[in-house]
Each structure stands twice: as C-alpha cells, then as structure tokens.
Design an enzyme around this catalytic site. Structure first.
Site, PDB file in Angstrom:
ATOM      1  N   ARG A 102       0.817  -1.219   0.000  1.00 44.97           N
ATOM      2  CA  ARG A 102       0.000   0.000   0.000  1.00 44.97           C
ATOM      3  C   ARG A 102       0.844   1.259   0.000  1.00 44.97           C
ATOM      4  O   ARG A 102       0.523   2.231  -0.703  1.00 44.97           O
ATOM      5  CB  ARG A 102      -0.949  -0.028   1.205  1.00 44.97           C
ATOM      6  CG  ARG A 102      -1.827   1.214   1.374  1.00 44.97           C
ATOM      7  CD  ARG A 102      -2.447   1.707   0.077  1.00 44.97           C
ATOM      8  NE  ARG A 102      -3.110   0.666  -0.689  1.00 44.97           N
ATOM      9  CZ  ARG A 102      -3.376   0.753  -1.987  1.00 44.97           C
ATOM     10  NH1 ARG A 102      -3.000   1.833  -2.670  1.00 44.97           N
ATOM     11  NH2 ARG A 102      -3.983  -0.226  -2.609  1.00 44.97           N
ATOM     12  N   LYS A 137       0.713  25.155  -2.769  1.00 44.71           N
ATOM     13  CA  LYS A 137      -0.468  24.459  -2.237  1.00 44.71           C
ATOM     14  C   LYS A 137      -0.242  22.956  -2.327  1.00 44.71           C
ATOM     15  O   LYS A 137      -0.808  22.256  -3.162  1.00 44.71           O
ATOM     16  CB  LYS A 137      -1.718  24.889  -2.987  1.00 44.71           C
ATOM     17  CG  LYS A 137      -2.058  26.354  -2.772  1.00 44.71           C
ATOM     18  CD  LYS A 137      -3.236  26.791  -3.620  1.00 44.71           C
ATOM     19  CE  LYS A 137      -3.516  28.279  -3.429  1.00 44.71           C
ATOM     20  NZ  LYS A 137      -4.619  28.761  -4.302  1.00 44.71           N
ATOM     21  N   LYS A 169       2.532  40.172  -1.914  1.00 48.47           N
ATOM     22  CA  LYS A 169       1.091  40.037  -2.070  1.00 48.47           C
ATOM     23  C   LYS A 169       0.366  41.158  -1.322  1.00 48.47           C
ATOM     24  O   LYS A 169       0.979  42.013  -0.691  1.00 48.47           O
ATOM     25  CB  LYS A 169       0.643  38.662  -1.562  1.00 48.47           C
ATOM     26  CG  LYS A 169       1.228  37.504  -2.363  1.00 48.47           C
ATOM     27  CD  LYS A 169       0.579  36.183  -1.968  1.00 48.47           C
ATOM     28  CE  LYS A 169       1.074  35.048  -2.839  1.00 48.47           C
ATOM     29  NZ  LYS A 169       0.349  33.781  -2.578  1.00 48.47           N
ATOM     30  N   GLU A 200       2.265  40.625  -6.862  1.00 47.72           N
ATOM     31  CA  GLU A 200       0.894  40.253  -7.194  1.00 47.72           C
ATOM     32  C   GLU A 200       0.048  41.517  -7.326  1.00 47.72           C
ATOM     33  O   GLU A 200       0.086  42.388  -6.446  1.00 47.72           O
ATOM     34  CB  GLU A 200       0.328  39.353  -6.102  1.00 47.72           C
ATOM     35  CG  GLU A 200      -1.122  38.949  -6.311  1.00 47.72           C
ATOM     36  CD  GLU A 200      -1.663  38.170  -5.132  1.00 47.72           C
ATOM     37  OE1 GLU A 200      -1.471  36.933  -5.106  1.00 47.72           O
ATOM     38  OE2 GLU A 200      -2.252  38.808  -4.230  1.00 47.72           O
ATOM     39  N   ASP A 221      -3.532  38.375 -10.592  1.00 48.88           N
ATOM     40  CA  ASP A 221      -4.372  37.515  -9.770  1.00 48.88           C
ATOM     41  C   ASP A 221      -5.857  37.752 -10.001  1.00 48.88           C
ATOM     42  O   ASP A 221      -6.346  38.882  -9.895  1.00 48.88           O
ATOM     43  CB  ASP A 221      -4.044  37.749  -8.292  1.00 48.88           C
ATOM     44  CG  ASP A 221      -4.698  36.724  -7.397  1.00 48.88           C
ATOM     45  OD1 ASP A 221      -4.628  35.526  -7.712  1.00 48.88           O
ATOM     46  OD2 ASP A 221      -5.281  37.129  -6.368  1.00 48.88           O
TER      47      ASP A 221
END
Length: 282
Positions: A102, A137, A169, A200, A221
């Site tokens: 697994r 992310k 940002k 950004e 963005d």
C-alpha cells in the site's frame, strides 16, 4: 527511476509512511494467513494510461521492509505509458511484499496522477507558448515529491518555499504601509542582485504603479480574460507575466491565449486525480 531527488529527501518520507501503516504489530493479516517463508512474484501494473512517477519511492518502500526483495523497473519516471503497462516487478518474501504494497502504491498513484494531470494540461496550452507552474499548495511534508511529479509531467515549479524568491502580495503591501510602489522599492533594496522579485496585482491600476517602478515578474491575480490581455500588452518588453487565481482545466486555455508567460495552478497538486496502478500476483 528517480531523476533529480536524492534518497536523503525521499527516504524519510517512505519510512514515515511505512511506520504509519505498520502500526504497533505489523501486517497481522499476512502474519495470520501467509506462511512465513512463502515466496512470490508480483507485477506493478498501470491500469490506465498516463505519466509514470514515483518508481524510486516504490522501490524504497519494498527495500525498507526487506532488503532481499528484488525490484526490477521496466519504465522510467516521466514516461508516457498506455493502459496495462507493467511498470516494475517485485520478487521475494510474500509477507514483506504485502506489507509494503500500500505504501508503494500510494506514492505511485498519487505522484503519477499529478504528473499525468500536468502533462494533459501543459499539452492543452502548448500551442499558446504559455508554461504551466505549480504553487505552494502542497500536502505538508510532501512538497518536494509533489513538485517533482509536476516536473515529470512537463510543468515547472514556482517557489519551493518562502526563501526562493520575493513574492509581494496584498497582505505584504498592507502591512508595509499600503503603497505598492514603496513596498516594491523596499523589496529591491533588500533583495540585492540574486533574488528575483514578483509582485501580485489584482487590478490594472495596481499594475500601472508597479510598472512605473519596474519588476522582474507580475502575478496577475483573479483577472478576467480581458484584463489579462490588457495587462500582458502593458508588460510586454518590461517584465514577464503570470496568471493565477482559481485556474481550472476548463478555464486554463482561455487564460493562456491572452499571451501570459506562465500560469500558476494549485490544482496540479491539491486536486489532481490518482492514476490507477495495482500490484498483481503472478
């Protein structure tokens, strides 16, 4: 085989996954029903077409359980394979193979899924000349291998971590006093000549102020397609452009066709499907 990740990075991840799965008593199912000296041979088979990734982590999964297991690799990470392709073969003690199964497949299915998704989406936008990048992310602890899978699928990596480059940002601008131009000047003074700076922007007015100061790269963005086209035309010859913000497979091509240089897509790591891969007894 693993191309550009040293074992010192992957080994702790594999060991931690095995420890989690084996728990306090090991594989009690196999201990209960499989004879201790039983030998077996299994094939690792991709049941769907896609891009292979994670074979070295699979090899390490078996080797950490039993170093006497023989693991023969037939494909390489980054290979595009049809369904029902044999990726590798593992031979030896049956209990050991089942104990590692697994963990090995978890790495393979997850990383191959990321690589496959990246390949499909980069192929989709290839005629535009835009390049697909991942983001930060990622699952905690798995960033290095998830970003590796993006590279195996033909994508590029954005920042590996907060120390890679300066990315200013909205929150940075607000905490620095609210002046985007002043914030950018402060960043330039800190960065020196080796650290890249990206800013950004959410609006064309913000972009205008950034361009007045000058920057290496702008992150556009959550802009509409029309705003992206305008932004790209303003930036041409001054800096590179990167679109970001809720990019999905169904919106990616339209964004790429605006002429942006890069598309930053968290979807590649946080929402990629798994590739169906199994361990077949022979």
């Amino acid at each position: 085989m693993m191309i550009d990740l040293p074992e010192i990075i992957t080994h702790p991840l594999v060991k931690a996954a095995l420890v989690e799965d084996l728990g306090r008593r090991g594989d009690i199912t196999s201990q209960a029903v499989v004879p201790a000296e039983s030998l077996a041979q299994f094939s690792i088979v991709a049941r769907a077409e896609g891009v292979v990734c994670g074979l070295e982590l699979a090899r390490q999964s078996f080797a950490l359980i039993d170093s006497n297991l023989k693991f023969k690799i037939y494909q390489n990470d980054g290979d595009i394979i049809p369904a029902n392709t044999v990726l590798a073969q593992v031979t030896g003690n049956a209990r050991a193979i089942l104990a590692a199964e697994r963990t090995a497949l978890n790495f393979l299915t997850h990383l191959s899924g990321i690589a496959t998704t990246t390949h499909e989406l980069q192929t989709l936008i290839a005629p535009t000349g835009a390049l697909l990048t991942c983001t930060r992310k990622t699952l905690p602890g798995l960033r290095a291998i998830q970003k590796y899978a993006v590279r195996m699928g033909g994508g590029r990596n954005h920042r590996m971590g907060l120390d890679d480059a300066i990315l200013i940002k909205d929150n940075h601008i607000a905490l620095a006093g609210g002046d985007i131009a002043l914030t950018l000047r402060q960043a330039k003074a800190y960065a020196g000549h080796l650290i890249a700076i990206e800013v950004e922007v959410d609006t064309l007015e913000q972009l205008r102020r950034v361009l007045d100061v000058g920057v290496d790269l702008v992150l556009l963005d959550n802009m509409s397609v029309e705003e992206l086209r305008t932004a790209v035309s303003w930036c041409r010859g001054q800096c590179q452009t990167e679109a970001s913000g809720n990019l999905r497979p169904d919106t990616l091509l339209a964004a790429a066709q605006t002429g942006v240089d890069f598309l930053a897509m968290g979807y590649l790591t946080h929402s990629a499907r798994y590739l169906d891969i199994g361990l077949d007894y022979q």
